[in-house]
Design an enzyme around this catalytic site. Structure first.
Site, PDB file in Angstrom:
ATOM      1  CB  THR A 188     -21.314  76.630  17.956  1.00  0.00           C
ATOM      2  OG1 THR A 188     -20.017  76.630  18.558  1.00  0.00           O
ATOM      3  CG2 THR A 188     -21.687  75.216  17.555  1.00  0.00           C
ATOM      4  CB  THR A 234     -14.355  72.796  24.269  1.00  0.00           C
ATOM      5  OG1 THR A 234     -14.334  72.260  25.563  1.00  0.00           O
ATOM      6  CG2 THR A 234     -15.716  72.619  23.658  1.00  0.00           C
ATOM      7  CD  GLU A 241     -18.464  81.066  23.874  1.00  0.00           C
ATOM      8  OE1 GLU A 241     -19.095  80.222  23.201  1.00  0.00           O
ATOM      9  OE2 GLU A 241     -18.513  81.123  25.105  1.00  0.00           O
ATOM     10  CG  ASN A 259     -20.718  81.278  27.502  1.00  0.00           C
ATOM     11  OD1 ASN A 259     -20.836  80.148  27.049  1.00  0.00           O
ATOM     12  ND2 ASN A 259     -19.715  82.073  27.188  1.00  0.00           N
ATOM     13  CB  SER A 304     -32.402  82.048  24.289  1.00  0.00           C
ATOM     14  OG  SER A 304     -31.409  82.812  24.918  1.00  0.00           O
TER      15      SER A 304
END
Length: 408
Positions: free
Chosen positions: A158, A195, A281, A403, A408
């Site tokens: 992702t 996660t 991230e 985040n 979007s």
């Protein structure tokens, strides 16, 4: 555990189909706009299976379906995965879609649905687009090539910036046994578990119950010792498939080469866990915290994870600020047993605190240490023999930007 010396070799071709009898595929089917989003991993024969799953009370539909296979069938031959949609918080329709994914893969392979695990990752709370999945499964060309292994690893990503792959060989009964893994995960990383989606393959011969015990123990030392942002997802899943095609005698803790297998699997899991932490991230650095001298290993890991998870420690590392006060504060609020007058702290090789007292240090030296891609923090407590490790990453401006615009 056996005292037989363990032989472990890292494979240059690090891919999920390295062990005998595994094949894979990954394509773009239309769940995402452009990137690969549908993948399948297949064993030639039904494999022993073990799994660990999210501790979040809210659990995604595919996770519930996969748990049934792991706990009831105790065999698995394929894992069908999509990215771009988590199929979480989607009610009865989500469950129906997860079961349909299971059946689609089973029909593709000509096997029973209860031999298929399903996993999803992506946006929470949106119904799965099933038409791309229905058409996409027909277009999966499954084989054991390196290219297909790469396609699989790419299709499960992702917000990951890199693929996460590793593979090792070891010796059991004089036979080479391979174990490999791939994972995705870079945000919402707060075990218990991280996660993530993690898939591990091996051609070792081991029954599901023994495999489950090993995975559960190893998870505490690896996947449960990483943190990026303190959030726990709804879809966390790690699955191990062991198809037995190497031909060794069945593995149990009494097998003379048990430690060879156990350490190989632990190394694979640790590699994947550190890769996830490193790819947090927006992250620019991997942070490793080592704690010695706690009253138990569990308390040592608890302290290490508290330190590496502290937003103030993470931002200090990002800013190359040698603010050891944030480290000792995190040790103090970890909830573990500590004596402030016995705490020693190092950043890299630089001693910052000794027995609770500050030690003069070179600011220039610490800045150079903190500029590195990997930053090591060491904490000694002198309370016992407990030892623990945890991994995380720095917290950057980019984390907020990623985040803030995830949907979007």
């Amino acid at each position: 555990m056996s005292t037989v010396s363990y032989e472990l070799k890292k494979l240059s071709s690090k891919n999920i189909v390295s062990p005998k009898g595994f094949k894979a595929a990954g394509i773009h089917c239309g769940i995402k706009h452009k990137k690969k989003d549908l993948a399948i991993l297949v064993s030639e024969v039904p494999a022993s299976v073990a799994g660990v799953f999210t501790t979040n009370a809210v659990q995604a539909a595919p996770l519930k379906v996969t748990k049934e296979t792991v706990y009831n069938s105790k065999k698995m031959q394929a894992i069908f995965v999509n990215s771009g949609n988590a199929n979480a918080c989607t009610g009865k329709q989500g469950i129906a879609d997860a079961y349909e994914m299971q059946k689609l893969a089973a029909n593709k392979l000509g096997i029973e649905p209860n031999l298929v695990g399903v996993a999803s990752t992506g946006v929470i709370g949106e119904l799965m687009k099933m038409e791309p999945v229905r058409s996409g499964v027909k277009n999966l060309e499954i084989n054991g090539s390196l290219e297909n292994a790469i396609d699989f690893s790419q299709a499960i990503m992702t917000t990951d910036t890199v693929m996460k792959n590793t593979a090792y060989s070891t010796i059991i009964d004089g036979i080479e046994v391979l174990i490999a893994g791939t994972a995705k995960g870079s945000g919402m990383i707060e075990p218990n578990m991280a996660t993530m989606l993690g898939f591990i393959t091996t051609d070792a011969n081991i029954e599901s119950d023994e495999l489950q015990k090993a995975l559960s123990e190893i998870t505490d030392l690896t996947f449960n010792s990483i943190t990026v942002d303190g959030d726990t997802s709804t879809n966390d899943t790690v699955l191990v498939l062991a198809n037995g095609l190497a031909g060794n005698q069945p593995l149990t803790p009494t097998h003379p080469d048990w430690s060879n297998f156990y350490n190989a699997m632990k190394t694979v899991c640790e590699d994947l866990a550190k890769s996830i932490a490193r790819d947090g991230e927006g992250a620019t650095k991997l942070i490793e915290v080592e704690v010695d001298g706690a009253i138990s290993d569990e308390e040592a890991r608890k302290i290490a994870k508290t330190v590496v998870g502290s937003p103030l420690v993470k931002t200090a590392v990002f800013g190359c600020d040698a603010n050891w006060g944030r480290i000792i504060a995190a040790v103090g609020y970890s909830g573990a047993t500590v004596d402030p007058d016995k705490i020693t702290i190092k950043i890299g090789n630089a001693l910052m605190v000794e027995h609770g007292e500050p030690v003069p240090f070179s600011e220039d030296e610490l800045i150079q240490i903190l500029k590195a891609n990997e930053v090591k923090i060491y904490v000694s407590l002198e309370q016992g023999t407990g030892h623990g490790l945890a991994w995380g990453c720095d917290l950057t401006y980019d984390y907020v930007q990623i985040n803030a615009s995830y949907r979007s």
